[in-house]
Design an enzyme around this catalytic site. Sequence first.
Site, short mmCIF file in Angstrom:
data_model
loop_
_atom_site.label_atom_id
_atom_site.label_comp_id
_atom_site.label_asym_id
_atom_site.label_seq_id
_atom_site.Cartn_x
_atom_site.Cartn_y
_atom_site.Cartn_z
N LYS A 17 -90.48 -78.83 30.95
CA LYS A 17 -89.71 -78.60 32.20
C LYS A 17 -90.45 -79.37 33.25
O LYS A 17 -90.01 -79.88 34.09
CB LYS A 17 -89.39 -77.36 32.24
CG LYS A 17 -88.22 -77.03 31.27
CD LYS A 17 -88.08 -75.40 31.23
CE LYS A 17 -87.25 -75.12 29.94
NZ LYS A 17 -87.17 -73.68 29.60
N ILE A 67 -79.87 -72.65 36.60
CA ILE A 67 -79.99 -73.25 37.79
C ILE A 67 -79.97 -74.56 38.28
O ILE A 67 -80.24 -75.36 37.41
CB ILE A 67 -81.36 -72.62 38.29
CG1 ILE A 67 -81.66 -71.40 37.77
CG2 ILE A 67 -81.64 -72.96 39.74
CD1 ILE A 67 -83.29 -70.98 38.19
N GLU A 105 -78.80 -81.94 33.45
CA GLU A 105 -79.10 -80.61 34.20
C GLU A 105 -79.54 -79.30 33.56
O GLU A 105 -80.49 -78.62 34.13
CB GLU A 105 -77.73 -80.21 35.03
CG GLU A 105 -78.03 -79.11 36.21
CD GLU A 105 -78.96 -79.36 37.04
OE1 GLU A 105 -78.60 -80.09 38.12
OE2 GLU A 105 -80.18 -78.67 37.07
N ASP A 114 -92.96 -75.47 26.14
CA ASP A 114 -91.56 -75.55 26.69
C ASP A 114 -91.77 -75.54 28.20
O ASP A 114 -91.00 -76.66 28.87
CB ASP A 114 -90.82 -74.13 26.27
CG ASP A 114 -89.67 -74.09 26.91
OD1 ASP A 114 -88.51 -74.86 26.49
OD2 ASP A 114 -89.18 -73.57 28.08
N GLY A 142 -73.30 -74.97 17.89
CA GLY A 142 -73.90 -73.55 17.90
C GLY A 142 -73.75 -72.62 19.09
O GLY A 142 -72.41 -72.72 19.57
N GLY A 196 -79.57 -68.95 27.84
CA GLY A 196 -78.23 -68.24 27.48
C GLY A 196 -76.99 -69.21 27.35
O GLY A 196 -77.10 -70.44 27.89
N GLY A 250 -73.37 -74.91 22.26
CA GLY A 250 -72.03 -75.84 21.82
C GLY A 250 -70.80 -75.24 22.10
O GLY A 250 -69.83 -75.87 22.50
N SER A 251 -70.73 -73.93 21.39
CA SER A 251 -69.23 -73.21 21.47
C SER A 251 -68.99 -72.85 22.77
O SER A 251 -67.81 -72.70 23.15
CB SER A 251 -69.40 -72.30 20.22
OG SER A 251 -70.31 -71.34 20.55
#
EC number: 1.1.1.3
Lengths: 429, 429
Positions: free
Chosen positions: A207, A138, A131, A203, A13, A304, A16-17
């Site tokens: 984390k 980051i 990571e 979410d 996706g 992103g 991935g790309s």
Amino acid sequence: MKEKLKIGLLGLGTVGSGVPTILQEHQEKISQVTGMEIIISKALVRDEAEKRRLAEKFDIQLTTNIEDIINDDEIKIIVELIGKVEPAKTFITKALENGKHIVTANKDLLAQHGSELVALAQKNHCDLYYEASVAGGIPILRTIANSLAADNIQKVLGIVNGTTNYMLTQMVSEKKSYDQALKEAQDLGFAESDPTNDVDGIDAAYKMVILSQFAFGMNIRLDQVDTRGIRGLSLDDVEMAAQLGYEVKLIGSSENQNGSIAVEVGPMLVAKSHPIASVRNEFNAVFIESSGVGESMYYGPGAGAKPTATSVVSDLITIAKNIRLGTTGHMFNAYQHDTKLAEDETISGKYYFSIEVPDRHGQILKLTQIMTEADVSFDQLVQQKSDGTRARIVAITHMITKHQMKQVTKKIESTDEFELLNTFKVLED
Amino acid sequence: MKEKLKIGLLGLGTVGSGVPTILQEHQEKISQVTGMEIIISKALVRDEAEKRRLAEKFDIQLTTNIEDIINDDEIKIIVELIGKVEPAKTFITKALENGKHIVTANKDLLAQHGSELVALAQKNHCDLYYEASVAGGIPILRTIANSLAADNIQKVLGIVNGTTNYMLTQMVSEKKSYDQALKEAQDLGFAESDPTNDVDGIDAAYKMVILSQFAFGMNIRLDQVDTRGIRGLSLDDVEMAAQLGYEVKLIGSSENQNGSIAVEVGPMLVAKSHPIASVRNEFNAVFIESSGVGESMYYGPGAGAKPTATSVVSDLITIAKNIRLGTTGHMFNAYQHDTKLAEDETISGKYYFSIEVPDRHGQILKLTQIMTEADVSFDQLVQQKSDGTRARIVAITHMITKHQMKQVTKKIESTDEFELLNTFKVLED
């Protein structure tokens, strides 16, 4: 000719790309640093036809069958970018059992089944790096594991969800309502059509589970994170916070108090002079307090395609070096400690209370009595906005325990004619 | 019993004594991560009597003779914390030739003789780490070398000198003069009695040489850094900058323009919305622009005994792990690239000019003519502060080349009755 290192990619996706793109763009630098040429040889996709052009561009063999990748002896590393727990967990489990090293960005999976997968990787002498699972671009996990290995961390707190930070920034600076801000985040592709995980803090809680593991060596469960989101946050509170010198941010925090930790996620009032207060829009930042370094902060894009793919490739480089040096099979984070959770009585903070009261004499006295009974005193107290029948009182306490906060909250909620609009934790500089 | 790893320490001053302290305080965590017990066995001092109590506390053997440490076969790693080029360079050279791994915080030495020492370490299959040499407690070198290995850095800019940032913060927020701010920095121990290296930007230039090596793989000389300091900066300029929406900061910047780099240090006007603008007092921050991650920033204490010692110990842990895995002798930063410096014609920026002119009609026209001749246009122009005979004009240009900036500077300086008070580069968000 450099030695080729073949990778299998699960998911092609957006992120991935980005992985073959980054590998191609920085090929020279990467092969100089690793001494190898890293190649995506196969990718697992749902629909081969849809990804054909992309596959041809990067010379990737497509498959819809996971066995084609897991049973390929030439593939040494598998990059999992499908997301969510299943089937990712099954795929990674099989891959580790077949001796493949793993890179994943899957925070849901790591937060819920991390220790199990880490143990399986150990058993099979495989690397397992992730990571990109926390704060996208980051490099916070590697920084904690390597650079702060000599340090004693007391507190990790951060803006670790870009969607909600974008929404809050828009509410503060553009005076947008919660619904407008959410719609805009969805239009920009930051928030999904079902924004539950973002706006309810889930979410961010994932984390914080992973960050707590790195910072304190402790394995906590998701249900041990005291989690609140920003759903329905009112512009009134955001504006009142600004007047008092604070920004409202969705903060994840994990704090060590004498060997026990308290982990929470919720909207907090952050003093404008705190380095984290100026983190805007979709950016993330993680702020660390430790006994050696003191205060440090790590800032960058939280999500992103490119930042996340860059982070994935930095994990690939780490594994490539390990393969070359014969040093695979060591844990990403070797620091382990017994897990202990702090009691409400030992967790302290300043708290903001926003209360709607009848517009009559004696309301502040009534509130003061409630606070005094719980041994709580005020740092700031403001009465404002009356429509003639109802007024609003806003109070910020001095440092109190979470237990006291809960006592006061209960009392206010059970007081006739008082309506508790909101409670936030307050972070000073 | 864990295996013991013996260390020799050169210098037992403020930072030096921090190293055994950190090793002792975090002994359990460090031995868990490295599998070894790290011990300072000997320390080189100038005066044994003076350090006797400290030595007894940590069970360190003192010596005034470097040979006692360099020729001790049991000592595997030497930590150099003497500072300055000599005798540190001679000591490190001998130590490397004797097969000792090195940790140092010596920026002067690394900036001036780094490539020579790196080559010597390579030749002798030794590790050479120096995380603490740049931005004290911020793990910026390791982050660039490891986490950004998959990325293509375009720009590194930072506040890398804590003393001058402390002074500038005091000038801005407390309206202190340059001299007052300097005196205070000296009283607090941030600035030395001879503050030349700090206020003239030399210390920052050292750090930019090292950062450029990591970010771009290029070895530049100190004299290739266009260096200016903050000596004699006037409160007028600081206040004018604030009015226009900027903070004055001493910025080190290293920029890649099509494979050539431009490195400079100087006071710059930083837009208040830029993440680096809010870095106050003795704190440091390094801001990176890269094609993969985008914008990221790393913030923390720039100096101080504990942060620096923590950074030194993180290097010790890295070497300890390398020794254990048999992977010593690899470069801290493996990325190497031909060094190319950018020409003034290809370096661009916005610039601030502050000019004293006669208080008569036609001065702005005269300035505009100079600018127009060099094809430079204004973004902002302000005339202010007249004492009846002299007035001050402040201009911020649009983006121009450094060549144009120099042309205009020369022209203004040679114009009758114009006095150029100051020129700063301007950094927008």
